[in-house]
Scaffold this motif. Structure first.
Motif, PDB file in Angstrom:
ATOM      1  N   ILE A   1       0.945  -1.387   0.044  1.00 50.95           N
ATOM      2  CA  ILE A   1      -0.083   0.155  -0.263  1.00 50.95           C
ATOM      3  C   ILE A   1       0.809   1.387  -0.036  1.00 50.95           C
TER       4      ILE A   1
ATOM      5  N   CYS B   1       3.454  -3.373   3.191  1.00 52.26           N
ATOM      6  CA  CYS B   1       1.866  -3.589   3.271  1.00 52.26           C
ATOM      7  C   CYS B   1       1.430  -2.728   4.361  1.00 52.26           C
ATOM      8  N   GLU B   2       0.248  -2.799   5.036  1.00 55.01           N
ATOM      9  CA  GLU B   2      -0.152  -1.897   6.234  1.00 55.01           C
ATOM     10  C   GLU B   2       0.529  -2.237   7.408  1.00 55.01           C
ATOM     11  N   GLU B   3       0.792  -3.612   7.486  1.00 57.09           N
ATOM     12  CA  GLU B   3       1.490  -4.083   8.808  1.00 57.09           C
ATOM     13  C   GLU B   3       3.022  -3.605   9.055  1.00 57.09           C
TER      14      GLU B   3
ATOM     15  N   GLN C   1       4.452  -0.912   7.533  1.00 55.46           N
ATOM     16  CA  GLN C   1       4.411   0.692   7.058  1.00 55.46           C
ATOM     17  C   GLN C   1       4.464   1.378   8.147  1.00 55.46           C
TER      18      GLN C   1
END
Length: 85
Positions: free
Chosen positions: A26, A37-39, A41
């Motif tokens: 993302i 990914c969101e985890e 970042q």
């Protein structure tokens, strides 16, 4: 929000890929440039400061809107370790 390459492929998180997982990216790390990914970042708000020189001195002013920055967890940990030295 996903990052899509020219051919239509969705980019995958580099850190997840190293761990054998396939997770959509993302964001891009502003330090090393890997897709994350969101985890994996970390988003921080960095205050923007400007110095104005007046006739008798200087004045440092913090602007009202901070600058967003996105880092991967690896770069964030390296920067935190560097700050602690």
């Amino acid at each position: 929000c996903k990052i899509v390459r020219q051919g239509g492929d969705v980019m995958k998180c580099y850190i997840c890929n190293k761990a054998g997982k396939k997770t959509d990216a993302i964001a891009i790390c502003i330090v090393c440039g890997i897709a994350v990914c969101e985890e994996h970042q970390i988003r921080e708000q960095v205050p923007v400061k400007e110095t104005y020189k007046w006739g008798l001195g200087e004045e440092e002013v913090t602007l009202p809107k901070p600058l967003p920055r996105i880092l991967c967890t690896w770069c964030y940990e390296a920067l935190i370790a560097q700050k602690q030295k």
